[in-house]
Write a protein that holds these residues in place. Sequence first.
Motif, PDB file in Angstrom:
ATOM      1  N   ASP A 145       0.832  -1.201   0.000  1.00  0.00           N
ATOM      2  CA  ASP A 145       0.000   0.000   0.000  1.00  0.00           C
ATOM      3  C   ASP A 145       0.869   1.255   0.000  1.00  0.00           C
ATOM      4  O   ASP A 145       2.096   1.192   0.084  1.00  0.00           O
ATOM      5  CB  ASP A 145      -0.961  -0.004   1.197  1.00  0.00           C
ATOM      6  N   ASP A 146       0.218   2.402  -0.072  1.00  0.00           N
ATOM      7  CA  ASP A 146       0.935   3.676  -0.121  1.00  0.00           C
ATOM      8  C   ASP A 146       1.730   3.933   1.150  1.00  0.00           C
ATOM      9  O   ASP A 146       2.805   4.540   1.110  1.00  0.00           O
ATOM     10  CB  ASP A 146      -0.044   4.832  -0.349  1.00  0.00           C
ATOM     11  N   ARG A 151       7.029   4.746   3.457  1.00  0.00           N
ATOM     12  CA  ARG A 151       8.005   4.363   4.488  1.00  0.00           C
ATOM     13  C   ARG A 151       9.319   3.936   3.847  1.00  0.00           C
ATOM     14  O   ARG A 151      10.406   4.357   4.256  1.00  0.00           O
ATOM     15  CB  ARG A 151       7.437   3.222   5.332  1.00  0.00           C
ATOM     16  N   GLN A 152       9.223   3.117   2.830  1.00  0.00           N
ATOM     17  CA  GLN A 152      10.420   2.631   2.145  1.00  0.00           C
ATOM     18  C   GLN A 152      11.167   3.776   1.461  1.00  0.00           C
ATOM     19  O   GLN A 152      12.399   3.824   1.471  1.00  0.00           O
ATOM     20  CB  GLN A 152      10.038   1.561   1.105  1.00  0.00           C
ATOM     21  N   VAL A 242       8.312  -6.955  12.923  1.00  0.00           N
ATOM     22  CA  VAL A 242       6.965  -6.464  12.625  1.00  0.00           C
ATOM     23  C   VAL A 242       6.952  -5.558  11.392  1.00  0.00           C
ATOM     24  O   VAL A 242       5.953  -5.478  10.677  1.00  0.00           O
ATOM     25  CB  VAL A 242       6.376  -5.709  13.840  1.00  0.00           C
ATOM     26  N   VAL A 243       8.067  -4.889  11.122  1.00  0.00           N
ATOM     27  CA  VAL A 243       8.118  -3.920  10.025  1.00  0.00           C
ATOM     28  C   VAL A 243       8.894  -4.476   8.842  1.00  0.00           C
ATOM     29  O   VAL A 243       9.776  -5.317   8.993  1.00  0.00           O
ATOM     30  CB  VAL A 243       8.762  -2.593  10.482  1.00  0.00           C
ATOM     31  N   GLY A 244       8.552  -3.984   7.641  1.00  0.00           N
ATOM     32  CA  GLY A 244       9.314  -4.337   6.455  1.00  0.00           C
ATOM     33  C   GLY A 244       8.554  -5.223   5.492  1.00  0.00           C
ATOM     34  O   GLY A 244       7.429  -5.657   5.741  1.00  0.00           O
ATOM     35  N   GLU A 274      15.737  -0.912   8.316  1.00  0.00           N
ATOM     36  CA  GLU A 274      15.822   0.406   8.946  1.00  0.00           C
ATOM     37  C   GLU A 274      17.225   0.771   9.403  1.00  0.00           C
ATOM     38  O   GLU A 274      17.406   1.722  10.172  1.00  0.00           O
ATOM     39  CB  GLU A 274      14.841   0.475  10.125  1.00  0.00           C
ATOM     40  N   TYR A 275      18.228   0.045   8.897  1.00  0.00           N
ATOM     41  CA  TYR A 275      19.612   0.328   9.278  1.00  0.00           C
ATOM     42  C   TYR A 275      20.022   1.781   9.017  1.00  0.00           C
ATOM     43  O   TYR A 275      20.864   2.329   9.743  1.00  0.00           O
ATOM     44  CB  TYR A 275      20.571  -0.639   8.554  1.00  0.00           C
TER      45      TYR A 275
END
Length: 369
Positions: A145-146, A151-152, A242-244, A274-275
């Motif tokens: 999704d958007d 986020r990316q 949880v993220v990614g 998220e590094y």
Amino acid sequence: MSTEVQVIHPRPSSIVAALYTLRDLGVDVIILHGPSGCCFKHARLLEEDGVRVLTTGLDEKGFVFGGQEQLVRLLRRAVELFHPKIIAVAGTCSSMIIGEDLHKAVVEANIGVPVIEAEVHAGYRDNTKGVIITLEAARDAGIIDDQELNRQKKLLEKATEIERLYGAASSEYLPPERGDVKFVVASRLLDLLMEGKRGLNILNAKKETAYMFADINLSLIEVARALGCEEKIRTLANLDSVVGLPKVRRDAGNIAGALMERGMNFEITGGLDEYPVSGERIADMIEGEAYDFAVISGVPHAIPIDALGGMELFSITNGPRQVRPLRDMGHHHVVVEIDLHPKTMGVSTIVESEFGATLREIARRRGVL
């Protein structure tokens, strides 16, 4: 006149970045629309992760008359052979230069399977452009999704900034270097542990490379535990599951679970994608604390050097061209894990590192383990 650094040593390709992103999205089959040798090494590596990578094999005739028919036939054949849940078509320099219409071929093939159309080539300054193109195509195909796309994009913007300031894109030419001798660096680290010094143990790794980088942090805890000084070591790791994207979350969960099974406690700093921003979080987490040394595995240059002041820094990277920038930043010991990336493809548990093995062996010889 522009003052931007012109990098003249080879840099990662946008096409390769697109391929790895497609893998992270859960794509089963990727069709490279171009010559058979395009991205050959990385295409074969991706198959270690269970992704089928095919090529239309464009040749001289295709460069002149196009390869639409070849792409349509291969899309249909890929479905017959592999029954994918998600398929992708990735452009190459050749197909993009001659103006191939990937979407037209997908519509004509009419395969009844979601298709991500990554219209990418290698002519971008930053390889992260290939990631953005792929993620936007995934959004258009309804795969993400958007919110995740945005986020990316923010993470990629930060990653690009870090590489330009402190990474392999920070200088016109950086020679590849092997870094310091692992035996010497591991011996010094063991000395500090035996002296009861207080240390930071940081994993700030990029995606699947964490399968080996985590072993370095694990080896430190194993030795500290044997010496009875584990409480003097604070471990921080970007292992949020949880993220990614799907594979990134799965890898983080695998590594975190393996570490916890071995009794290793750690504080979460973010996800494996998220590094670029985890470094700033780490700086906030350790503010006001005093440590004698820090071991940083993965992407050490993403952690603000000001936050590490006063510590003896042990940094482990897998980039031979990252050695000089890290030394210029003030990192005291820089170690390179050669060929780390190929060794972490297709795995689902922690892989022993050369530095970790060296630290353990020196500890055994000194009667610690």
